[in-house]
Design a protein around this motif. Structure first.
Motif, mmCIF file in Angstrom:
data_model
loop_
_atom_site.group_PDB
_atom_site.id
_atom_site.type_symbol
_atom_site.label_atom_id
_atom_site.label_comp_id
_atom_site.label_asym_id
_atom_site.label_seq_id
_atom_site.Cartn_x
_atom_site.Cartn_y
_atom_site.Cartn_z
ATOM 1 N N LYS A 296 0.833 -1.197 0.000
ATOM 2 C CA LYS A 296 0.000 0.000 0.000
ATOM 3 C C LYS A 296 0.875 1.257 0.000
ATOM 4 C CE LYS A 296 -3.527 2.460 2.624
ATOM 5 N NZ LYS A 296 -4.378 2.476 3.849
ATOM 6 N N ALA A 299 2.549 1.675 -3.354
ATOM 7 C CA ALA A 299 1.550 2.089 -4.344
ATOM 8 C C ALA A 299 1.244 3.578 -4.195
ATOM 9 C CB ALA A 299 0.276 1.267 -4.181
ATOM 10 N N ASN A 300 1.185 4.042 -2.953
ATOM 11 C CA ASN A 300 0.944 5.471 -2.722
ATOM 12 C C ASN A 300 2.099 6.324 -3.240
ATOM 13 O OD1 ASN A 300 -1.529 5.010 -1.522
ATOM 14 N ND2 ASN A 300 -0.714 4.986 0.559
ATOM 15 N N GLY A 302 3.680 5.578 -5.936
ATOM 16 C CA GLY A 302 3.662 5.474 -7.390
ATOM 17 C C GLY A 302 4.581 4.429 -7.976
ATOM 18 N N LYS A 306 -1.533 2.459 -8.428
ATOM 19 C CA LYS A 306 -2.292 3.084 -7.352
ATOM 20 C C LYS A 306 -3.452 2.217 -6.870
ATOM 21 C CE LYS A 306 -0.207 7.184 -7.141
ATOM 22 N NZ LYS A 306 0.486 7.680 -5.925
ATOM 23 N N TRP A 307 -4.038 1.456 -7.784
ATOM 24 C CA TRP A 307 -5.209 0.672 -7.393
ATOM 25 C C TRP A 307 -4.879 -0.406 -6.359
ATOM 26 C CZ3 TRP A 307 -4.512 -4.430 -8.525
ATOM 27 C CH2 TRP A 307 -3.686 -4.756 -9.601
ATOM 28 N N SER A 435 5.552 8.174 -12.834
ATOM 29 C CA SER A 435 4.570 7.776 -11.818
ATOM 30 C C SER A 435 5.089 7.907 -10.397
ATOM 31 C CB SER A 435 4.128 6.314 -12.052
ATOM 32 O OG SER A 435 3.545 6.165 -13.324
#
Length: 453
Positions: A296, A299-300, A302, A306-307, A435
Motif C-alpha cells: 500500500k 503504491a501510494n 507510485g 495506485k489501485w 509515476s
C-alpha cells in the motif's frame, strides 16, 4: 485510537509471527547444517538483536511510521539524496515482499500441511498447504483489530502446545547425539546463525505496525525484548530436541513433524499437528499484515499501481491480499527444496534489517536535533554514540551473515537476485513513466512520539 492495538495485542502479533510456523521448520533446517552446536550459535545471535535494538528504538521514537522498514529507509537512509534513498528503500523491500509471497508463506504452513497429509494420505501436502494459505488470507481480510484479538488466543495456545512438546522431547533425548560439534568452517556457522536469527529477529518488524499501535514509543521496547527472549529460548529447545532424537544428517528439508513422530503418542501427535497448523496460520497472518502495508505504501508512492492501495471495508488493501495469496499458491507448486526456500528468504529478511541498521546509524547525523530537544533528548540509553555505533556494528555482523548464507545456498541466492532485478526493472519503468512521487515532507511529521525506555 479505537482502531489501534495495545502493546499486548502487538506482542501477540509478533509472537504469532515467531512462535509460529518458523519454529516447526527453521530450527530443524539450521540443525541439519550445524548439528547440536546450532543451539549455542542461536544463543550468540541474541547479541545481534541487542546491537540492532537501540537504532530501531530510536527510529520508532523519532517517527512512528507504518510500515517502518519502507519509510525509514526510503526517507532517512540518504535524505541528502532523496531519489537515491527512495530507490534503495524500495530495492531492499521488494525482494522481501516477493519472498513472502512465493516462499515464506508456504514455508510457515508446510509443517502443518505435512501432519495433515499423514492423517489423510489421499490428499497431498500441497493441497493442504493451499488450504492453510487460503485460511490465512481470510483472517487478514478482516483487519488489524481482528488479527490482534485472534493472535492473543492463538499465541497463548501455541505457548502451551510447544511447551508440552518440548518438555516431552527433552525426556527422550539421547545424550550421545548432543556432542557439541560445530559446522566445519566459518561460512556454515554464520549461515546457521543467519537462519536462526530470522526466527526471532523478526521481533524488530514491529516497526511495520508503528502507526497501528497505541503509544509505540513505549510499546516497542516491551514487545521487542519479550518476543525476542521467548522465541530464542524456544528455538534453542527445538534444536536440542531435534538433534537429540533424530541425527542431524537426517533433518535436511524436513520439519519438526519427523522429530515428534519419534516420541509423541498418537493423541499428542494430533495436538502437535493442530499446533503446527495454528503456528503456520498465525505466522502468516502477521506476515500478510506487514506485506499489505508495504505494498500500500509503495503504491501510494507510485512505484506500484495506485489501485493496489484500494482498501476493503476493514481497512486492508483488498487487491494486495488477493495477489499475494495467489502468488503464495503458485509458489507451492514450484517445488523449491525447503532448505533453499528458508535460506533464500533469510537473505531477504536480513538484508532489509541490515540496511535499516545503516539508516539508524545515520540518524545522529541526519537528524541531530532529536537528540538535543526531540523525543530522544532525555534518554540515556539512546544516546547519539549508542545509536550510531551499535547500529553500525549490527549492520556489519548482519551483512556478513547475508554473505555466508549466499555462499551456503547458491539456489537461494539466485532466487534473491532474480527478485532484486525485477524490482530494479519495475522502478525504472515507473520512473520513466513519471509515476514515482516521493512525499519526503512526511518526515516533517516526525518527532511526535514520546515515551520512556
Amino acid at each position: 485510537m479505537d482502531n489501534k492495538l495495545g502493546w499486548i495485542g502487538g506482542l501477540a502479533v509478533m509472537l504469532g509471527l515467531n512462535i509460529g510456523g518458523a519454529l516447526w521448520s527453521k530450527p530443524v533446517a539450521a540443525a541439519s547444517i550445524g548439528g547440536p552446536g546450532t543451539a549455542v550459535v542461536t544463543l550468540l545471535g541474541l547479541g545481534v538483536v541487542a546491537l540492532a535494538a537501540p537504532g530501531y528504538l530510536a527510529l520508532t521514537k523519532f517517527w512512528s511510521a507504518s510500515p517502518g522498514h519502507y519509510f525509514y529507509n526510503s526517507r532517512l537512509l540518504l535524505p541528502e539524496h532523496e531519489e537515491v534513498s527512495h530507490f534503495a528503500g524500495w530495492g531492499v523491500l521488494w525482494p522481501s515482499i516477493l519472498m513472502s509471497g512465493f516462499v515464506i508463506l508456504q514455508v510457515l504452513v508446510i509443517a502443518g500441511a505435512s501432519y495433515l497429509n499423514t492423517f489423510f494420505p489421499a490428499v497431498s501436502t500441497q493441497i493442504f498447504t493451499v488450504l492453510l494459505l487460503l485460511i490465512t488470507v481470510g483472517v487478514v481480510w478482516f483487519g488489524i483489530q481482528a488479527v490482534g484479538r485472534l493472535e492473543i488466543v492463538l499465541s497463548a495456545f501455541l505457548l502451551i502446545a510447544i511447551g508440552t512438546i518440548l518438555a516431552l522431547g527433552v525426556l527422550n533425548i539421547d545424550p550421545n547425539q548432543l556432542t557439541p560439534v560445530f559446522p566445519s568452517g566459518p561460512v556454515p556457522t554464520l549461515s546457521v546463525m543467519g537462519v536462526m536469527l530470522t526466527t526471532f529477529i523478526s521481533g524488530l518488524y514491529i516497526i511495520d505496525f508503528g502507526g497501528d499501535i497505541e503509544d509505540p514509543g513505549k510499546a516497542f521496547g516491551k514487545i521487542l525484548f519479550l518476543n525476542t527472549g521467548a522465541v530464542a529460548l524456544i528455538g534453542i529447545g527445538v534444536i536440542l530436541v531435534s538433534v537429540g532424537i533424530v541425527p542431524s544428517d537426517q533433518l535436511a528439508n524436513r520439519t519438526l513433524r519427523v522429530v515428534t513422530s519419534e516420541y509423541l503418542s498418537p493423541e499428542l501427535i494430533v495436538v502437535s499437528a493442530v499446533a503446527a497448523m495454528v503456528a503456520g496460520v498465525t505466522s502468516n497472518i502477521a506476515i500478510l499484515s506487514m506485506v499489505t502495508r508495504y505494498m500500500k505504501a509503495t503504491a501510494n508512492d507510485g512505484i506500484l499501481p495506485k489501485w493496489l492501495g484500494e482498501e476493503n471495508k476493514h481497512g486492508e488493501p483488498k487487491y494486495v491480499l488477493l495477489i499475494v495469496g495467489a502468488a503464495s499458491i503458485v509458489g507451492v507448486f514450484l517445488n523449491i527444496p525447503l532448505n533453499d526456500m528458508i535460506q533464500g528468504s533469510a537473505m531477504g529478511n536480513l538484508t532489509l534489517v541490515t540496511v535499516t541498521c545503516v539508516t539508524a546509524s545515520r540518524l545522529p547525523s541526519t537528524r541531530p536535533e532529536v537528540f538535543e530537544t526531540g523525543p530522544l533528548s532525555e534518554s540515556k540509553y539512546l544516546s547519539r554514540t549508542t545509536v550510531r555505533w551499535f547500529s553500525r556494528i549490527a549492520a556489519v555482523v548482519l551483512g556478513s551473515l547475508v554473505v555466508s548464507i549466499a555462499i551456503e545456498s547458491p539456489t537461494g541466492l539466485q532466487w534473491y537476485l532474480l527478485f532484486v532485478s525485477s524490482g530494479v526493472v519495475i522502478y525504472a519503468v515507473q520512473k520513466l513513466r513519471g509515476s514515482v512521487d516521493v512525499d519526503a515532507e512526511s518526515v516533517g511529521e516526525a518527532g511526535s512520539v514520546s515515551g520512556s525506555d
